[in-house]
Design an enzyme around this catalytic site. Structure first.
Site, mmCIF file in Angstrom:
data_model
loop_
_atom_site.group_PDB
_atom_site.id
_atom_site.type_symbol
_atom_site.label_atom_id
_atom_site.label_comp_id
_atom_site.label_asym_id
_atom_site.label_seq_id
_atom_site.Cartn_x
_atom_site.Cartn_y
_atom_site.Cartn_z
ATOM 1 N N ASP A 138 0.825 -1.213 0.000
ATOM 2 C CA ASP A 138 0.000 0.000 0.000
ATOM 3 C C ASP A 138 0.862 1.268 0.000
ATOM 4 O O ASP A 138 0.369 2.360 -0.270
ATOM 5 C CB ASP A 138 -0.963 0.012 1.208
ATOM 6 C CG ASP A 138 -0.275 -0.028 2.566
ATOM 7 O OD1 ASP A 138 0.966 -0.143 2.618
ATOM 8 O OD2 ASP A 138 -0.990 0.062 3.591
ATOM 9 N N LYS B 68 9.030 -0.171 -5.401
ATOM 10 C CA LYS B 68 7.875 -1.066 -5.562
ATOM 11 C C LYS B 68 6.882 -0.471 -6.568
ATOM 12 O O LYS B 68 6.314 -1.183 -7.394
ATOM 13 C CB LYS B 68 7.166 -1.292 -4.216
ATOM 14 C CG LYS B 68 7.927 -2.118 -3.202
ATOM 15 C CD LYS B 68 8.178 -3.558 -3.609
ATOM 16 C CE LYS B 68 6.930 -4.418 -3.632
ATOM 17 N NZ LYS B 68 7.245 -5.844 -3.883
#
Ligand code: NAD
Ligand code: DAU
Length: 352
Positions: free
Chosen positions: A134, A162
């Site tokens: 997230d 990421k």
């Protein structure tokens, strides 16, 4: 009869080991290959209970080594990939961003290229499942939740590496039709987490009567999910996720760091037979993390509605299990604490 040959990368790490165990035990007809470089975070002790299973094989390899990866794909002809291997700790990314770029971006491209090369254009029954975080969505204010359409706004070298890998995975779907799926999960906790992360670090320090370092004022907020519930979500998305889609995974379980640590201290006092309030005396406020994201919170309603997933554990139960595991697996913890980790700890926390 083998139904599927699944490559799980990073299977010797925290989340990966729970995913490997779940797949090996639930699907005897699947052949599970665990590819891991065994960096400081990889630990085969996490998998001793399944290491001799007939449907499990460990492959030691580095995802940044394209030749090694191509050779393994040609040799084993995997028909799907669940990709978890990564450098995963934000503090280490602040100290050494380039390593995160290499592992998380280059490593992911190497895997995509290897899959594309062996699958050629025959994508029937094939899947590249990329596990993400997230943190790619950035930092929230006091309200709101990250949804699958929230714009990416990563702030740390870890989260930006990421984010970059997520974009590349999706680019291979749009450009080459590679069948991909992506999931972005909130903070995991549970057994086998490396003790550089907040909860196992605090458990270990409380046990050893050492200060519990809290960055800044402890007001940052995270959404905590028990690791097995993440592994269950990965199972569901692997089997039922829509190709090209993204699924957010979270615990609907937000805590400020300071409240979380107080909760942990209460449990530790009880389990260690200490007077109530004794462990909390170890709480020490230290210099904040650079660029510390204020709040993460995930909206998992798409996963819940479309794929019928729910977190199975109440937080209290998950915390009891986690603390219980660390207290009864002293050898696992001590093996880490007595190795190179000591040097990292001094560098990270002395004079903070
Ligand atoms: P971890 O650090 O515990 O494990 C990472 C594993 O990857 C280790 O076994 C390590 O040896 C392996 N690895 C690292 N570099 C490698 C390389 N070059 N080649 C092969 N293997 C390599 O991480 P984790 O917390 O289990 O996270 C796993 C994945 O889930 C990561 O992609 C992470 O971004 C993501 N994720 C983690 C969380 C969390 O809360 N921990 C939440 C959401 C997403
Ligand atoms: O949100 C998902 C992410 O959760 C994953 O993508 C990462 O791989 C994982 O490491 C985790 O990142 P965080 O930075 O949120 O986790 P960490 O355990 O490092 O820190 C949790 C919170 O606690 C964060 O606000 C920083 C704070 N903290 C952390 C440490 C290590 C402290 O106050 N003191 C500490 O010593």
């Amino acid at each position: 009869m083998t139904d599927k040959k699944i490559l799980i990368t990073g299977g010797a790490g925290f989340i990966g080991s729970h995913v490997v165990r779940l797949f090996v035990n639930t699907y005897p007809n699947y052949q599970i290959y665990n590819l891991d470089a065994l960096t400081y975070a990889g630990n085969l002790e996490n998998l001793t209970d399944i290491e001799n299973a007939s449907n499990y094989q460990f492959l030691k390899a580095d995802i940044t080594d394209a030749d090694a990866i191509n050779t393994l794909f040609e040799e084993h002809q995997f028909d799907s990939v669940i990709h978890l291997a990564a450098e995963s700790h934000v503090d280490r990314s602040i100290a050494d961003p380039l390593l995160f770029i290499k592992t998380n971006i280059l490593g992911t491209i190497n895997l995509l290229n290897a899959a594309k090369a062996i699958w050629k254009d025959n994508f029937e029954g094939k899947l590249f499942y990329h596990i993400s975080t997230d943190e790619v969505y950035g930092s929230l204010g006091d309200t709101g939740l990250f949804t699958e359409t929230t714009a990416y706004d990563p702030r740390s070298p870890y989260s930006s590496s990421k984010a970059s890998s997520d974009h590349i995975v999706r680019a291979y779907y749009h450009t080459y039709n590679l069948p991909v799926v992506v999931s972005n999960c909130s903070n995991n906790y549970g057994p086998n987490q490396f003790p550089e992360k907040l909860l196992p670090l605090a458990i270990s320090n409380i046990k050893n009567n050492k200060p519990i370092p809290i960055y800044g004022k402890g007001e940052n907020i995270r959404d905590w999910l028990f690791v097995l519930d993440h592994a269950r979500a990965i199972d569901v998305i692997y089997h039922k996720g829509k190709i090209g889609d993204t699924y957010n995974i979270g615990g609907v379980n937000e805590w400020t760091n300071i409240d979380l640590i107080h909760k942990l201290c209460e449990i530790m006092d009880r389990k260690l037979g200490r007077e109530n309030g004794e462990s909390a005396k170890l709480i020490t406020f230290v210099t904040d993390r650079a660029g510390h994201d204020k709040r993460y919170a995930i909206d998992s309603s798409k996963l819940m509605k479309e794929l019928d997933w729910q977190p199975s554990l109440q937080f209290e139960e998950g915390m009891e299990k986690t603390v219980g595991w660390y207290l009864s697996n002293e050898k696992w913890l001590n093996n880490i604490l007595s190795g190179d980790y000591e040097k990292y700890y001094s560098k990270q926390y002395d004079n903070r």
